[in-house]
Design an enzyme around this catalytic site. Structure first.
Site, short mmCIF file in Angstrom:
data_model
loop_
_atom_site.label_atom_id
_atom_site.label_comp_id
_atom_site.label_asym_id
_atom_site.label_seq_id
_atom_site.Cartn_x
_atom_site.Cartn_y
_atom_site.Cartn_z
CG HIS A 136 -1.28 5.21 11.35
ND1 HIS A 136 -1.99 6.20 11.97
CD2 HIS A 136 -0.06 5.74 11.07
CE1 HIS A 136 -1.23 7.29 12.06
NE2 HIS A 136 -0.05 7.04 11.53
CG HIS A 175 4.13 5.35 13.24
ND1 HIS A 175 3.99 6.21 14.31
CD2 HIS A 175 3.47 5.94 12.21
CE1 HIS A 175 3.28 7.26 13.94
NE2 HIS A 175 2.96 7.12 12.66
CD GLU A 176 3.61 4.65 8.78
OE1 GLU A 176 2.40 4.95 8.77
OE2 GLU A 176 4.50 5.49 9.01
CD GLU A 188 -1.36 6.75 8.10
OE1 GLU A 188 -0.18 6.94 7.75
OE2 GLU A 188 -2.08 7.63 8.60
CE1 TYR A 197 3.42 13.40 12.98
CE2 TYR A 197 3.68 11.04 13.20
CZ TYR A 197 3.42 12.14 12.42
OH TYR A 197 3.16 11.99 11.08
CD GLU A 245 0.36 10.39 12.33
OE1 GLU A 245 1.08 9.54 12.89
OE2 GLU A 245 -0.04 10.28 11.16
CG ASP A 303 1.80 19.24 4.30
OD1 ASP A 303 1.10 18.25 4.56
OD2 ASP A 303 2.79 19.25 3.55
N1 BES Z 1 0.56 9.40 8.26
C1 BES Z 1 1.92 9.71 8.44
C2 BES Z 1 2.56 10.38 7.26
C3 BES Z 1 1.91 11.69 6.88
C4 BES Z 1 1.60 12.62 7.82
C5 BES Z 1 1.65 11.95 5.55
C6 BES Z 1 1.01 13.81 7.43
C7 BES Z 1 1.05 13.13 5.18
C8 BES Z 1 0.73 14.07 6.11
C9 BES Z 1 2.74 8.47 8.80
O1 BES Z 1 2.06 7.56 9.58
C10 BES Z 1 3.91 8.92 9.61
O2 BES Z 1 3.70 9.43 10.66
N2 BES Z 1 5.12 8.73 9.11
C11 BES Z 1 6.34 9.13 9.77
C12 BES Z 1 7.03 7.95 10.38
C13 BES Z 1 6.67 7.61 11.76
C14 BES Z 1 7.57 6.49 12.27
C15 BES Z 1 6.66 8.74 12.73
C16 BES Z 1 7.29 9.69 8.74
O3 BES Z 1 6.97 9.65 7.57
O4 BES Z 1 8.36 10.16 9.11
ZN ZN Z 2 1.71 8.24 11.52
#
Ligand code: BES
Ligand code: ZN
Length: 619
Positions: free
Chosen positions: A321, A317-318, A293, A403, A340, A395
């Site tokens: 954010h 989703h993005e 995002e 989520y 999230e 991480d």
């Molecule tokens: N912000 C996240 C990606 C992220 C999370 C990067 C933790 C680094 C550490 C992004 O908004 C996200 O949640 N992406 C998901 C997709 C979403 C539709 C659930 C993904 O990348 O799968």
């Molecule tokens: Zn996200």
């Protein structure tokens, strides 16, 4: 080193938080900034001088794989004589104060996750600090791609990924989500390439390879992002557009054609979009996430370009954010669910508004399945919404718990007070916390005072936020469309796959179907299903990943190994890599997994490499 860190922490805690226990920070923006940083175990930047504006000046050298230049900060200085930054894998060459006064600096001991603190001597009156530095080819946030790794195979490409604590690997910064700053940047790239950032962006290549960017709103460092490549811009609507390599642009414009409508729908529900434009860049397939995002410019995987707009909830989703996360930001990575969980809730509301309740129900039910899987796989303490990630890589906490458990908690609150009241409350939440950070304790206080008490809601907040697993009062989602799929799964088991009625199924129904196939299907049955529905050759990444996982688990993979291998070599999205490599490992086929990984690893971003190295036990 840890002792030094702990002592500094202790000292500053005594100095700044004389009568506060952790998390009792008042909800005041400047103070929150100071104190949130103090409470962030994933940043060294605990000092009385705070960065407020960044001027970034970098030149990208694709031969040397380095970014070289400086980061110049305007700081808010409360009589400090030292300012501390986070760095990891950077070569710091010199530091100056107020433009040209050289000053002393010291890099502390290395921590595997956090990198090294950069301590700079300043004066109580210092207002500006400039750090001259270069990145290394190994700097984790940055992936340098060869032409071969791009869609058009003609030019190299670069992208960065800052979340959670990787911005410090390409910019020395106070890398805590509790810090906010505006930024501007001057970036020089090879003349045939375009640079874009999470900021105001060009729509055409410049003649001299120089680009200027401005992000006027204050953002946390994990949202500073850059991509460089042979990019073209195309418009979706008045405020929305796409950056992509030339061969990807048309497809991407079709796939994300509803983005402007999503933006309008989001604004109607939860207030004005405060970032001016909303554009998307479609990256090469090694991007380790589905989407990121980055403000004004979502970074997206090309694997969601399915040709039928079926995976665009990722854009919802993005985009969401832009409110939850970018406007109202989790104070530390222990509070990640505040970013999230809210975003998933918001995402599903956008999808419902555009495509109807049935569509959103399917998404919620798939999400519930992901939640159940994580609750089964994770240790109990990692299934809490509020986490304790001290000493760990943040991480580790970025699972479907944040989520989906987050989503279902908000859905429960919505059901308790009714949608109308809930929506008003959520709009106010965004408005009252705009451009601020919030931690879990502060959130619960806010929730209690503004929603729970006024509406006499009975709900055990602590059970949801500080307890394990899925609470009993978790809302139940029913999807009539999935019920029909369940019946079809039974039919396939007993009869012939070719005769089940599937004509109007969406990819979500197919996904539900594959996820519910029994794990012990015979090879003949698997072949029958594959022949009937050509899953192994699917062009939908969600279907491919789900089918390949079943194939590996029950031994059918010997029939589609070439397809699986191709997928794993091209796609670097960690969400798909992890279950597939794990399936190889857990089904007694670790060596097959390792052999594919040996071929694929060079293509993956450091974030995916780190996870797969750990999973497969390779270095
Ligand atoms: N912000 C996240 C990606 C992220 C999370 C990067 C933790 C680094 C550490 C992004 O908004 C996200 O949640 N992406 C998901 C997709 C979403 C539709 C659930 C993904 O990348 O799968
Ligand atoms: Zn996200």
């Amino acid at each position: 080193m840890n002792t030094i860190k702990n002592l500094t922490y202790l000292f500053l805690t005594i100095l700044l938080l004389p009568q506060c226990t952790p998390e009792q920070t008042p909800n005041n923006q400047n103070k929150t900034n100071t104190k949130s940083t103090l409470l962030d175990e994933h940043s060294f930047a605990k000092s009385d001088a705070i960065t407020k504006h960044l001027k970034l000046n970098l030149t990208a050298d694709f031969d040397k794989k380095t970014l070289t230049g400086y980061a110049r900060y305007k700081i808010q200085n409360q009589n400090a004589t030292k300012i501390i930054f986070d760095t990891k894998d950077l070569n710091i060459t010199s530091v100056t104060l107020e433009r040209d006064q050289k000053t002393g600096f010291k890099l502390g001991a290395k921590d595997d996750h956090l990198g090294q603190p950069l301590e700079i001597d300043i004066l109580p009156t210092t207002k500006e600090v400039t750090i001259y530095y270069a990145t290394n080819p190994t700097s984790e946030a940055v992936q340098w791609l060869t032409p071969q790794q791009t869609a058009d195979k003609k030019h190299p490409f670069l992208f960065t990924q800052g979340q959670a604590i990787l911005t410090r690997t390409w910019i020395p910064c106070q890398d805590s989500p509790g810090i906010r700053m505006s930024y501007d940047a001057d970036i020089t790239v090879p003349k045939d390439l375009m640079a874009v950032m999470s900021a105001s962006n060009p729509t055409e290549k410049s003649a001299d390879g120089k680009y200027h960017f401005e992000m006027k709103q204050p953002i946390p460092p994990y949202l500073i992002a850059m991509a460089i490549g042979d990019l073209e811009f195309g418009e979706i609507g008045a405020h929305t557009g796409i950056y992509a390599e030339p061969s990807m642009l048309k497809k991407s414009l079709y796939e994300f054609g509803d983005t402007e409508k999503m933006l309008v729908a989001a604004e109607e529900m939860y207030g004005k979009y405060l970032w001016d434009r909303y554009d998307i860049i479609v990256l090469p397939p090694s991007f380790p996430f589905g989407g990121m995002e980055n403000p004004r410019l979502t970074f997206a995987t090309p694997t969601v370009i399915a040709g039928d707009r079926s995976l665009t909830s990722l854009i919802a989703h993005e985009l969401a954010h832009s409110w939850s996360g970018n406007l109202v930001t989790n104070a530390t990575w222990n509070d990640f669910w505040l970013n999230e969980g809210f975003t998933v809730y918001f995402e599903r509301r956008i999808m419902e508004k555009l495509y109807g309740a049935e569509y959103a129900e399917m998404l919620s039910l798939l999400g519930y399945q992901d939640l159940e899987a994580d609750v089964n796989d994770l240790e109990s303490h990692d299934t809490h919404l509020h986490l304790n990630l001290a000493g760990r890589n943040p991480d580790d906490g970025m699972t479907d718990i944040a989520y989906e458990k987050g989503y279902f908690f908000l859905k429960l609150l919505e059901e308790k007070v009714g949608r109308e009241k809930f929506d008003k409350w959520l709009s106010n939440y965004f408005k009252e916390h705009a451009f601020k950070t919030i931690n879990t304790k502060q959130f619960i206080e806010y929730l209690t005072e503004s929603l729970i008490k006024p509406n006499n809601v009975e709900v055990d907040i602590a059970e949801w936020v500080y307890g394990p697993g899925i609470p009993n009062n978790c809302p139940k989602v029913i999807s009539d469309r999935f019920n029909l799929v369940d019946a079809a799964v039974e039919q396939v088991e007993t009869g012939s796959a070719a005769t089940i009625k599937t004509r109007a199924w969406s990819p979500h129904e197919w996904l539900h179907f594959i996820r519910h196939l029994p794990t012990d299907l015979s090879e003949a049955k698997m072949k029958e299903i594959d022949n009937a529905f050509t899953f192994s050759k699917s062009t939908n990444c969600e279907i491919q990943a789900a089918w390949y996982e079943v194939s590996i688990k029950n031994g059918y993979f010997k029939n589609n190994l070439a397809d699986i291998e191709k997928f794993l070599i091209v796609v670097g999205r960690r969400k798909f890599l992890t279950p597939l490599y794990r399936a190889f490992k857990e089904s007694g086929n670790l060596e097959t997994g390792r052999a594919i990984y040996a071929k694929a690893k060079g293509n993956y971003h450091a974030i995916s490499v780190q996870t797969m190295d750990g999973l497969l036990g390779v270095e």
